[in-house]
Write an enzyme that holds these catalytic residues in place. Structure first.
Site, PDB file in Angstrom:
ATOM      1  N   HIS A  46     -31.330 -18.014 -12.245  1.00 43.77           N
ATOM      2  CA  HIS A  46     -30.193 -18.536 -13.005  1.00 43.77           C
ATOM      3  C   HIS A  46     -28.892 -18.552 -12.205  1.00 43.77           C
ATOM      4  O   HIS A  46     -27.852 -18.963 -12.702  1.00 43.77           O
ATOM      5  CB  HIS A  46     -29.992 -17.716 -14.285  1.00 43.77           C
ATOM      6  CG  HIS A  46     -31.127 -17.850 -15.255  1.00 43.77           C
ATOM      7  ND1 HIS A  46     -31.490 -19.052 -15.828  1.00 43.77           N
ATOM      8  CD2 HIS A  46     -32.020 -16.939 -15.722  1.00 43.77           C
ATOM      9  CE1 HIS A  46     -32.528 -18.873 -16.632  1.00 43.77           C
ATOM     10  NE2 HIS A  46     -32.876 -17.603 -16.580  1.00 43.77           N
ATOM     11  N   ARG A  71     -34.943 -12.547  -6.947  1.00 45.80           N
ATOM     12  CA  ARG A  71     -35.702 -13.208  -8.007  1.00 45.80           C
ATOM     13  C   ARG A  71     -35.762 -14.702  -7.741  1.00 45.80           C
ATOM     14  O   ARG A  71     -34.724 -15.367  -7.746  1.00 45.80           O
ATOM     15  CB  ARG A  71     -35.072 -12.956  -9.377  1.00 45.80           C
ATOM     16  CG  ARG A  71     -35.850 -13.633 -10.503  1.00 45.80           C
ATOM     17  CD  ARG A  71     -35.458 -13.170 -11.870  1.00 45.80           C
ATOM     18  NE  ARG A  71     -34.184 -13.715 -12.330  1.00 45.80           N
ATOM     19  CZ  ARG A  71     -33.782 -13.642 -13.605  1.00 45.80           C
ATOM     20  NH1 ARG A  71     -34.549 -13.050 -14.505  1.00 45.80           N
ATOM     21  NH2 ARG A  71     -32.610 -14.127 -13.966  1.00 45.80           N
ATOM     22  N   ASP A  85     -40.300 -13.853   4.278  1.00 45.81           N
ATOM     23  CA  ASP A  85     -40.021 -14.120   5.698  1.00 45.81           C
ATOM     24  C   ASP A  85     -38.529 -14.020   6.011  1.00 45.81           C
ATOM     25  O   ASP A  85     -38.160 -13.609   7.116  1.00 45.81           O
ATOM     26  CB  ASP A  85     -40.556 -15.493   6.109  1.00 45.81           C
ATOM     27  CG  ASP A  85     -42.063 -15.455   6.398  1.00 45.81           C
ATOM     28  OD1 ASP A  85     -42.643 -16.526   6.636  1.00 45.81           O
ATOM     29  OD2 ASP A  85     -42.649 -14.348   6.388  1.00 45.81           O
ATOM     30  N   GLU A 150     -41.724 -11.489 -20.555  1.00 46.72           N
ATOM     31  CA  GLU A 150     -40.618 -12.000 -21.385  1.00 46.72           C
ATOM     32  C   GLU A 150     -41.071 -13.049 -22.395  1.00 46.72           C
ATOM     33  O   GLU A 150     -40.309 -13.920 -22.787  1.00 46.72           O
ATOM     34  CB  GLU A 150     -39.501 -12.569 -20.502  1.00 46.72           C
ATOM     35  CG  GLU A 150     -39.951 -13.393 -19.348  1.00 46.72           C
ATOM     36  CD  GLU A 150     -38.840 -13.589 -18.313  1.00 46.72           C
ATOM     37  OE1 GLU A 150     -37.656 -13.446 -18.640  1.00 46.72           O
ATOM     38  OE2 GLU A 150     -39.151 -13.908 -17.170  1.00 46.72           O
ATOM     39  N   ASP A 176     -35.128 -13.866 -22.795  1.00 45.89           N
ATOM     40  CA  ASP A 176     -36.229 -14.821 -22.973  1.00 45.89           C
ATOM     41  C   ASP A 176     -37.224 -14.320 -24.010  1.00 45.89           C
ATOM     42  O   ASP A 176     -37.785 -15.087 -24.784  1.00 45.89           O
ATOM     43  CB  ASP A 176     -36.937 -15.082 -21.632  1.00 45.89           C
ATOM     44  CG  ASP A 176     -36.157 -16.062 -20.769  1.00 45.89           C
ATOM     45  OD1 ASP A 176     -35.852 -15.734 -19.612  1.00 45.89           O
ATOM     46  OD2 ASP A 176     -35.836 -17.167 -21.269  1.00 45.89           O
TER      47      ASP A 176
HETATM   48  O1  LIG Z   1     -34.796 -12.759 -20.137  1.00 45.45           O
HETATM   49  C1  LIG Z   1     -33.886 -12.080 -19.628  1.00 45.45           C
HETATM   50  O2  LIG Z   1     -33.019 -11.434 -20.267  1.00 45.45           O
HETATM   51  C2  LIG Z   1     -33.831 -12.024 -18.147  1.00 45.45           C
HETATM   52  O3  LIG Z   1     -34.803 -12.322 -17.470  1.00 45.45           O
HETATM   53  C3  LIG Z   1     -32.496 -11.725 -17.540  1.00 45.45           C
HETATM   54  C4  LIG Z   1     -31.672 -12.987 -17.537  1.00 45.45           C
HETATM   55  O4  LIG Z   1     -32.396 -14.034 -16.919  1.00 45.45           O
HETATM   56  C5  LIG Z   1     -30.382 -12.752 -16.746  1.00 45.45           C
HETATM   57  O5  LIG Z   1     -30.004 -13.952 -16.110  1.00 45.45           O
HETATM   58  C6  LIG Z   1     -29.246 -12.340 -17.630  1.00 45.45           C
HETATM   59  O6  LIG Z   1     -29.155 -13.205 -18.690  1.00 45.45           O
END
Ligand SMILES: O=C(O)C(=O)C[C@H](O)[C@@H](O)CO
Length: 262
Positions: A46, A71, A85, A150, A176
């Site tokens: 994100h 990530r 790498d 998630e 999520d």
């Molecule tokens: O689902 C979530 O919460 C995460 O995986 C963390 C978010 O992706 C992170 O960007 C904060 O919102």
């Protein structure tokens, strides 16, 4: 090859407090890396990151007492190969829903015969361009693979995901997960699902992690057994702190801007 102290710590149940790095900027990583956090997520899902921006952040964090956790947007084999790498050694793979997907992530971070990571580190930062002796033989010892659960499907498969050999930790994605459950993060349904997930992960012998922006929730989940907990994001702290500062001198100290939670 230097020890991955974060991997050692979570493997022995030591609490590790983290923060999200969401700007994609190396100067921010350079600053935040000196503020006492144990782990920092360089967020390629994100945050506005690409391979070069991730590598710049890894370079500035090198030598600081903090573990960079990278990530990727998804857990594609080719992305994992490239991130390893350039020198990432702790990966957080989002949206892992089955033990088969978890096992594939394990194969992606291991060289043959135990995996299918491509051989190329000798020309890459991971081995410091061939100066780390025996890199290929030692790499998997210091690589830490964290998978994210998630979705409802992932929770149904949680024990098997957590017990997958080579998974070093399981991170719960609360935003999520609450979206997939269809209830607010602070609803009883989501909170009890997270509580149960933490217990399942720990019972499977693996460390549990999470990220929320709410101190009360973070302390709740730490009390439940979460051992690698991220407590915010650089962008959020920057925005709310500066809004509070301007508010102290303008608009008669009006209520500082708040970041809406999920
Ligand atoms: O689902 C979530 O919460 C995460 O995986 C963390 C978010 O992706 C992170 O960007 C904060 O919102």
């Amino acid at each position: 090859m230097s020890e991955n102290k974060f991997k050692t710590a979570i493997g022995s149940g030591q609490q590790q407090i983290g923060l999200w790095l969401s700007t994609g900027e190396a100067v921010v990583a350079d600053i935040v890396g000196r503020t006492g956090f144990d782990w920092l997520v360089i967020d390629g899902e994100h945050g506005p990151n690409d391979l070069r921006s991730i590598m710049r952040q890894l370079q500035v964090l090198d030598g600081l007492p903090v573990e960079p956790v990278v990530r990727p947007p998804v857990g594609s084999k080719w992305m994992i190969k490239q991130l390893l790498d350039i020198g990432a050694r702790t990966l957080l793979i989002p949206m892992v829903n089955t033990p088969e997907e978890a096992a594939e992530c394990v194969r992606s971070v291991r060289y043959p015969p135990n995996g299918d990571r491509g051989m190329g580190a000798i020309v890459a930062r991971a081995s410091r361009y061939g100066t780390v002796s025996d890199y290929a033989a030692q790499a998997s010892d210091e690589i830490c693979l964290l998978v994210q659960v998630e979705t409802k499907e992932a929770l149904e498969n949680l024990e098997a995901i957590a017990k997958t050999d080579g998974v070093d930790g399981v991170f719960i994605g609360p935003a999520d997960l609450s979206a997939d459950i269809g209830k607010p993060l602070k609803s009883d349904e989501v909170l009890s699902a997270i509580d149960q997930a933490i217990e399942t992960i720990v019972a499977a012998g693996k460390p549990a992690g999470i990220l929320t922006f709410d101190e009360e929730l973070n302390r709740r989940f730490i009390a439940r057994g979460a051992s690698f907990v991220a407590v915010g994001a650089d962008v959020t702290v920057l925005l709310t702190t500066l809004a509070s500062l301007s508010g102290r001198y303008k608009n008669g100290g009006a209520e500082p801007m708040k970041v809406t939670s999920y």
